[in-house]
Design an enzyme around this catalytic site. Structure first.
Site, mmCIF file in Angstrom:
data_model
loop_
_atom_site.group_PDB
_atom_site.id
_atom_site.type_symbol
_atom_site.label_atom_id
_atom_site.label_comp_id
_atom_site.label_asym_id
_atom_site.label_seq_id
_atom_site.Cartn_x
_atom_site.Cartn_y
_atom_site.Cartn_z
ATOM 1 N N ALA A 75 0.962 -1.189 -0.111
ATOM 2 C CA ALA A 75 0.179 -0.083 0.165
ATOM 3 C C ALA A 75 0.938 1.236 0.030
ATOM 4 O O ALA A 75 1.611 1.365 0.875
ATOM 5 C CB ALA A 75 -1.024 -0.124 1.163
ATOM 6 N N SER A 76 0.877 2.003 -0.980
ATOM 7 C CA SER A 76 1.641 2.877 -1.203
ATOM 8 C C SER A 76 1.611 4.156 -0.300
ATOM 9 O O SER A 76 0.540 4.304 0.575
ATOM 10 C CB SER A 76 1.473 3.607 -2.573
ATOM 11 O OG SER A 76 1.804 2.849 -3.454
#
Length: 385
Positions: A86-87
């Site tokens: 998840a950035s």
């Protein structure tokens, strides 16, 4: 998180309802690894044993790894290579802002991951306007119920992202959440003229990416500027195969040519990979990969030729005493001299920043970096004996 992003000017009002409808925490698994940008280390956080710390990380502006080694890794210790994540939320907001969506826009996302980004798009545009593709079946299988749990139902397809999803074309926007080394022709073909492609692009010279925004033209090509530094896991079909270099160096330094240089490792970008140097060098020195090794205070920067059949290489050894660095060079291609010429060119034109550069991708897939505009391609430095 939404409040933090708004207070720091990283989230515009038009995206606030989507971030409230699709909070990142709703898409994260129970075991995650928080990445420390300063130390490049990863710390496991398990919701089952430390829910408070898990909540803190889930809502923090840090990237979070959710899979290692294409799913082959088990246990709380970090694996060898992160392969799904998840950035960092502030990166997500920059990419979504660059995408410039509008009511009714149809969007294809390359790289579903946790499903969070697809959820944000679906919350903003509507489920029927968003298609997201993911190459890893296990990752896609986890993303679907996470999206459904948030009341969101974009189409989630398990396929190779380099092929896009032609059944849903044409798209107004394509957004890639995996780094690419070549923008696939399929993405150009599936985007309507005037549409945008946003994603991380770079060269195999290094791991660094730059966020690029391409506008697709009537002739099927696309062009646009680099916007910002980012670093993403690479599209699986375009990962660098390090086995290409296993036969380059048989004995070290062997019969390599020996010289010295007054350049420092910092001037090559070895100390800070986000200062732009290595990315710019990658634009100028084609078919070359470099890496940096540090041991006992000695920094060695390696360069390997990726041209088929070539075993050319170079290395530069920087010692802490401050004397001139030693250069070793082997093979018909003079890689070190190419790097020096590339640095000289960049300085001669005033060391322009990343945002002065851009990329054109032709309808047949040629990738052409430029400086100042598409009419001014950067020179490719290639020297052979």
């Amino acid at each position: 998180m939404t409040r933090f992003l708004r207070e720091h000017g990283q989230l515009t009002d038009d995206w606030v309802p989507a971030f409230e409808a699709a909070p990142r925490a709703a898409f994260l698994p129970e075991l995650i690894w928080a990445h420390d940008m300063r130390t490049s280390t990863n710390q496991a956080v398990d919701r089952r044993t430390d829910p408070a710390d898990w909540e803190r990380v889930a809502h923090a502006n840090v990237p979070v790894t959710t899979q290692w080694d294409d799913g082959a890794h088990e246990g709380p210790d970090p694996g060898r290579a992160p392969t799904s994540s998840a950035s960092m939320p502030s990166v997500v907001t920059r990419m979504l802002a660059a995408l410039e969506v509008f009511p009714g826009a149809r969007v294809l996302e390359i790289g579903t991951g946790t499903g969070w980004n697809a959820g944000l798009l679906a919350a903003r545009l509507g489920d029927e306007r968003v298609v997201t593709v993911e190459i890893d079946e296990a990752v896609a299988t986890r993303a679907r119920p996470a999206l459904q749990g948030a009341g969101l139902h974009p189409e989630v397809i398990c396929c190779d992202g380099r092929d896009g999803w032609p059944k849903g074309a044409p798209y107004d926007r394509i957004i890639a959440t995996a780094g690419v080394r070549e923008v696939p022709v399929a993405w150009l073909e599936q985007t309507r003229p005037g549409g945008l492609i946003v994603g991380p692009w770079g060269t195999h010279f290094g791991h660094e990416d730059a966020l690029v925004r391409l506008t697709v033209a009537e002739d099927g090509g696309a062009s646009g500027p680099f916007l910002d530094w980012v670093e993403f896991m690479k599209l699986r079909a375009q990962r660098l195969d390090w086995d290409l270099f296993e036969h380059h160096v048989q004995e070290y330094p062997g019969d390599a040519d020996v010289s010295t240089t007054s350049l420092t490792s910092a001037e090559l970008g070895a100390a800070n990979r986000y200062d732009g140097t290595t990315f710019i060098l990658g634009l100028l020195v084609p078919d070359c990969t470099h890496l940096v090794n540090e041991r006992d205070g000695v920094t060695t920067v390696w360069f390997f030729d990726r041209t088929a059949g070539s075993r050319a290489w170079a290395s530069v050894v920087f010692r802490p005493e401050g004397e001139r660095a030693t250069v070793y060079q082997s093979g018909a291609r003079r890689l070190w001299e190419e790097v020096v010429r590339a640095l000289e060119w960049w300085r001669a034109v005033g060391s322009p920043p990343l945002t002065s550069f851009g990329l054109t991708v032709t309808a047949d897939g040629a990738q052409r970096p430029w400086l100042g505009g598409p009419a001014h391609p950067v020179p490719a430095v290639t020297l052979r004996e």
